[in-house]
Write a protein that holds these residues in place. Structure first.
Motif, short mmCIF file in Angstrom:
data_model
loop_
_atom_site.label_atom_id
_atom_site.label_comp_id
_atom_site.label_asym_id
_atom_site.label_seq_id
_atom_site.Cartn_x
_atom_site.Cartn_y
_atom_site.Cartn_z
N HIS A 24 0.83 -1.21 0.00
CA HIS A 24 0.00 0.00 0.00
C HIS A 24 0.86 1.26 0.00
CE1 HIS A 24 -4.05 -1.53 0.07
NE2 HIS A 24 -3.66 -2.47 0.91
N LEU A 25 1.94 1.26 0.76
CA LEU A 25 2.83 2.42 0.73
C LEU A 25 3.42 2.63 -0.66
CD1 LEU A 25 4.68 1.89 4.15
CD2 LEU A 25 3.09 3.76 3.57
N GLN A 26 3.76 1.53 -1.29
CA GLN A 26 4.29 1.59 -2.66
C GLN A 26 3.23 2.15 -3.61
OE1 GLN A 26 4.97 -2.30 -4.55
NE2 GLN A 26 7.05 -1.60 -4.98
N ARG A 39 3.89 -3.60 -14.73
CA ARG A 39 5.13 -3.15 -14.07
C ARG A 39 6.37 -3.42 -14.91
NH1 ARG A 39 3.87 -5.30 -7.98
NH2 ARG A 39 1.77 -4.51 -7.90
N GLU A 40 6.23 -3.32 -16.21
CA GLU A 40 7.36 -3.56 -17.09
C GLU A 40 8.21 -2.32 -17.32
OE1 GLU A 40 5.57 -5.27 -20.55
OE2 GLU A 40 5.33 -7.22 -19.60
N GLN A 41 7.66 -1.15 -17.03
CA GLN A 41 8.40 0.08 -17.25
C GLN A 41 9.33 0.35 -16.05
OE1 GLN A 41 5.19 -0.21 -16.61
NE2 GLN A 41 4.54 1.31 -15.13
N SER A 42 10.39 1.06 -16.32
CA SER A 42 11.31 1.44 -15.26
C SER A 42 10.68 2.53 -14.40
CB SER A 42 12.62 1.96 -15.85
OG SER A 42 13.26 0.94 -16.55
N VAL A 43 10.91 2.43 -13.11
CA VAL A 43 10.41 3.44 -12.17
C VAL A 43 11.55 3.83 -11.24
CG1 VAL A 43 8.01 2.68 -12.21
CG2 VAL A 43 9.57 1.67 -10.59
N PRO A 44 11.52 5.05 -10.74
CA PRO A 44 12.55 5.43 -9.79
C PRO A 44 12.39 4.65 -8.49
CG PRO A 44 10.91 7.17 -10.01
CD PRO A 44 10.57 6.12 -11.02
N PRO A 45 13.46 4.53 -7.73
CA PRO A 45 13.36 3.82 -6.45
C PRO A 45 12.36 4.52 -5.52
CG PRO A 45 15.65 4.40 -6.95
CD PRO A 45 14.80 5.03 -7.99
N LEU A 46 11.75 3.74 -4.66
CA LEU A 46 10.85 4.30 -3.67
C LEU A 46 11.64 5.16 -2.69
CD1 LEU A 46 8.72 1.12 -2.96
CD2 LEU A 46 7.94 3.19 -4.13
N THR A 47 11.01 6.19 -2.18
CA THR A 47 11.68 7.08 -1.23
C THR A 47 10.86 7.16 0.04
OG1 THR A 47 10.52 8.99 -2.16
CG2 THR A 47 12.71 8.47 -3.08
N GLY A 48 11.44 7.79 1.05
CA GLY A 48 10.74 8.03 2.30
C GLY A 48 10.28 6.74 2.97
N LEU A 49 9.13 6.81 3.60
CA LEU A 49 8.59 5.67 4.34
C LEU A 49 8.39 4.45 3.44
CD1 LEU A 49 7.48 4.45 6.94
CD2 LEU A 49 5.26 5.50 6.38
N ALA A 50 7.91 4.66 2.22
CA ALA A 50 7.70 3.54 1.30
C ALA A 50 9.02 2.84 0.98
CB ALA A 50 7.04 4.03 0.01
N GLY A 51 10.07 3.59 0.76
CA GLY A 51 11.38 3.00 0.48
C GLY A 51 11.93 2.25 1.68
N ARG A 52 11.77 2.84 2.87
CA ARG A 52 12.26 2.17 4.08
C ARG A 52 11.47 0.89 4.34
NH1 ARG A 52 12.20 7.53 5.59
NH2 ARG A 52 10.43 7.25 7.03
N ALA A 53 10.16 0.92 4.11
CA ALA A 53 9.33 -0.27 4.30
C ALA A 53 9.73 -1.37 3.32
CB ALA A 53 7.85 0.08 4.14
N GLU A 54 10.00 -0.98 2.09
CA GLU A 54 10.41 -1.97 1.09
C GLU A 54 11.75 -2.62 1.45
OE1 GLU A 54 10.56 -2.16 -3.70
OE2 GLU A 54 11.83 -0.62 -2.78
N ARG A 55 12.70 -1.81 1.89
CA ARG A 55 14.01 -2.35 2.27
C ARG A 55 13.90 -3.24 3.51
NH1 ARG A 55 14.99 2.76 0.46
NH2 ARG A 55 15.16 3.69 2.55
N SER A 56 13.07 -2.82 4.46
CA SER A 56 12.86 -3.62 5.66
C SER A 56 12.21 -4.96 5.31
CB SER A 56 11.97 -2.85 6.65
OG SER A 56 11.66 -3.64 7.76
N LEU A 57 11.24 -4.94 4.41
CA LEU A 57 10.60 -6.17 3.96
C LEU A 57 11.60 -7.09 3.28
CD1 LEU A 57 8.15 -7.98 3.47
CD2 LEU A 57 7.69 -6.64 1.39
N ARG A 58 12.43 -6.52 2.42
CA ARG A 58 13.45 -7.32 1.73
C ARG A 58 14.36 -8.00 2.76
NH1 ARG A 58 14.57 -3.80 -2.37
NH2 ARG A 58 16.19 -2.81 -1.14
N ASN A 59 14.73 -7.27 3.80
CA ASN A 59 15.58 -7.84 4.84
C ASN A 59 14.84 -8.94 5.60
OD1 ASN A 59 16.71 -7.69 7.86
ND2 ASN A 59 18.33 -7.21 6.37
N PHE A 60 13.56 -8.73 5.89
CA PHE A 60 12.76 -9.77 6.54
C PHE A 60 12.74 -11.04 5.69
CE2 PHE A 60 8.68 -11.98 6.88
CZ PHE A 60 8.69 -12.35 8.22
#
Length: 131
Positions: A24-26, A39-60
């Motif tokens: 949802h943050l994404q 989702r085939e097009q390139s998108v910039p990396p997520l930033t802020g809370l959404a980016g931190r949540a994505e990185r935290s999820l990846r680590n989980f």
């Protein structure tokens, strides 16, 4: 069901909740049209809370298979001792704390707490070997 297996079940629920919140943050950052796309097009990396949540999820997602395997190992050998119990609790509560600290952008505390779930996994394995 042992406490260790119950903790594994709680970890599964936590992981699913983490995926839903991160999705949802994404979507809020990129738009729900993007979410529904191929989702085939390139998108910039997520930033802020959404980016931190994505990185935290990846680590989980990187650590959870090791936790699950350690719990299954303990169950298979019939280990149920202070190491397996404490290790399971350290993993789950450490991951929750890590996620909260990451979302709050408290990088030093987050980096220090990262060790807690890792130690928890090692404790479960040690408790299984000492059975």
């Amino acid at each position: 069901m042992t406490t260790e297996l119950a903790t594994l079940a709680a970890g599964i629920v936590f992981g699913i909740a983490h995926i839903i919140v991160t999705a949802h943050l994404q979507s809020w950052q990129r738009g729900y049209h993007w979410t529904a796309s191929s989702r085939e097009q390139s998108v910039p990396p997520l930033t802020g809370l959404a980016g931190r949540a994505e990185r935290s999820l990846r680590n989980f997602l990187e650590t959870f298979p090791f936790f699950a395997a350690a719990i299954v190992l303990a169950a298979m050998v019939g280990a149920h001792n202070w190491l397996t119990l404490s290790g399971a609790q350290l993993y789950l509560w450490g991951r929750i704390a890590y996620t909260i600290l990451y979302a709050a952008n408290l990088s030093l505390a987050r980096s220090m707490i990262w060790n807690v779930p890792t130690i928890g996994i090692l404790m479960i394995v040690a408790g299984s070997l000492l059975k």
